[in-house]
Scaffold this motif. Structure first.
Motif, short mmCIF file in Angstrom:
data_model
loop_
_atom_site.label_atom_id
_atom_site.label_comp_id
_atom_site.label_asym_id
_atom_site.label_seq_id
_atom_site.Cartn_x
_atom_site.Cartn_y
_atom_site.Cartn_z
N ASP A 27 0.76 -1.07 -0.17
CA ASP A 27 0.01 0.13 0.01
C ASP A 27 1.02 1.33 -0.04
O ASP A 27 1.99 1.34 0.71
CB ASP A 27 -0.94 0.12 1.18
N ARG A 28 0.58 2.15 -0.71
CA ARG A 28 1.20 3.54 -0.85
C ARG A 28 0.67 4.37 0.14
O ARG A 28 -0.50 5.04 0.03
CB ARG A 28 1.27 4.18 -2.28
N ILE A 41 0.55 8.17 2.32
CA ILE A 41 1.00 9.58 2.33
C ILE A 41 0.73 10.22 3.55
O ILE A 41 -0.59 10.12 4.01
CB ILE A 41 0.53 10.48 1.31
N ASP A 42 1.69 10.53 4.36
CA ASP A 42 1.31 11.33 5.75
C ASP A 42 1.05 12.59 5.60
O ASP A 42 0.79 13.23 4.39
CB ASP A 42 2.41 10.89 6.83
N GLU A 43 0.71 13.27 6.84
CA GLU A 43 0.07 14.73 6.84
C GLU A 43 1.37 15.72 6.27
O GLU A 43 1.12 16.77 5.86
CB GLU A 43 -0.08 15.28 8.39
N GLU A 44 2.72 15.19 6.38
CA GLU A 44 3.87 16.12 5.78
C GLU A 44 4.06 15.62 4.32
O GLU A 44 5.09 16.16 3.82
CB GLU A 44 4.98 16.00 6.77
N ASN A 45 2.82 15.10 3.81
CA ASN A 45 3.18 14.61 2.26
C ASN A 45 4.55 13.90 2.07
O ASN A 45 5.12 13.81 0.96
CB ASN A 45 3.26 16.03 1.47
N LYS A 46 4.81 12.96 3.11
CA LYS A 46 5.73 11.96 2.85
C LYS A 46 5.28 10.73 2.48
O LYS A 46 4.44 10.20 2.97
CB LYS A 46 6.51 11.97 4.15
N GLU A 47 6.19 10.13 1.51
CA GLU A 47 5.40 8.89 1.00
C GLU A 47 6.13 7.69 1.60
O GLU A 47 7.43 7.77 1.89
CB GLU A 47 5.45 8.71 -0.61
N THR A 48 5.28 6.86 2.19
CA THR A 48 6.02 5.29 2.62
C THR A 48 5.19 4.14 1.83
O THR A 48 3.98 4.26 1.50
CB THR A 48 5.90 5.35 4.06
N ILE A 49 5.90 3.07 1.69
CA ILE A 49 5.32 1.75 1.23
C ILE A 49 5.07 0.73 2.26
O ILE A 49 6.17 0.33 2.97
CB ILE A 49 6.21 1.60 0.13
#
Length: 326
Positions: A212-213, A215-223
């Protein structure tokens, strides 16, 4: 079956060395149910006719439950290997000093408890019965092709089906461990919806990986990676495994060149494989839930549980490369 009285022989922590782990031509793991019921049948045959207090012993083993405490499958997976390899045995060299050709045999070491429902043994005969069982297991028996290295003292229980106190006695004797039960109904449901038997089997055993992709509140993407198996009614289906439960005849009775027993008619057969589940004893409600019996239906020779007696033997996978005499 509520209220039925069951006489149980429990053989706790039976340690088996080098049992046959190639339970069918296309599965490896826990030995086939035919191996366990076959061993119990062999024990019954050796018990019957033995002398005790000047009388000939007569016992009837009705059904069998198998509880696994430990399984050590003899395979190896090296660094960067994609699959496991079978750990073979050191076979003797031939007369030229070369390694003889051989067929790989999958082996496992086991710690299991057997729960055997029996009949025709009175309370007065119980002491001699247990002594005879102990003697035969120590001296004359193999189980699933493996050697018996030891076991704890066998004992008998008389249990009433539906009696919680009696069921708790059985649970305490078998914990911690995992009872092998039948889950053929999962394959029946899939096949009724048009799914092929082998596809239904693999579908329940496959482990799916997905990501799953996020995106947190700081617009940082994690997988985020997840692994899961097929759900049943939006819940995990349990610890499902493929199990070999019998044979299906593919030829008529007759004779074959170099058959094992010239006095017994020969018949080619396929191995029958379906789904089973390992479940801890404390989750069972009835003693009958853990017991397996022989069952014949047309050209099928099966081991099954009474809870699945109404299901067709079509909900099993057959392999056409096997031949057996039965």
């Amino acid at each position: 079956m509520s209220g039925e009285i069951k006489k149980l022989l429990i053989i706790p922590h039976l340690r088996v060395h080098n049992a046959n782990a190639l339970s069918s031509p296309f599965t490896i793991g826990f030995p086939a149910m035919t191996a366990w019921l076959g061993a119990v049948h062999a024990l019954q045959r050796q018990l019957n006719g033995r002398q005790f207090n000047g009388k000939s012993m007569s016992v009837d083993f009705i059904s069998t439950g198998v509880v696994c405490h430990e399984l050590n499958l003899q395979t190896h997976k090296g660094e960067n290997d994609f699959v496991h390899s079978i750990i073979g045995t050191g076979n003797p060299l031939d007369k030229t000093g070369a390694r003889s050709s051989f067929i790989e045999e999958a082996r496992c070491h086991l710690d299991v408890s057997l729960v055997i429902q029996f009949d025709k043994i009175s309370i007065d005969e119980q002491e001699g019965f247990l002594a005879a069982v102990t003697q035969l297991l120590n001296a004359h028996m193999k189980i699933a092709g493996g050697d018996i290295q030891g076991f704890k003292k066998p004992f008998c229980l008389v249990c009433e089906e539906g009696n919680d106190e009696d069921m708790n006695k059985v649970k305490r004797a078998l914990m911690p461990g995992y009872v092998l039960i039948e889950r053929r109904e999962l394959m029946v449901d899939a096949m009724e919806n048009g799914v092929d038997a082998i596809e239904a089997l693999i579908d329940y055993l496959a482990i799916h990986h997905s990501c799953d992709r996020l995106i947190d509140e700081e617009n940082k993407e994690t997988i985020e990676w997840r692994r899961h198996r097929k759900l049943v009614n939006d819940k995990p289906a349990g610890w499902l495994v493929p199990i070999a439960t019998g044979f299906y005849a593919i030829s008529e009775l007759g004779e074959a060149k170099n058959q094992r027993d010239p006095d017994v008619p020969h018949r080619f057969a396929e191995s029958m494989v379906t789904l089973g589940e390992f479940k801890m004893p404390h989750r069972l409600k009835r003693i009958e839930d853990m017991l397996w019996r022989y069952h014949t239906e047309g050209d099928s020779y099966l081991c099954h549980q009474t809870s699945h007696a109404h299901l067709s033997s079509a909900a099993l996978v057959a392999d056409e490369d096997d031949d057996s005499e039965f």
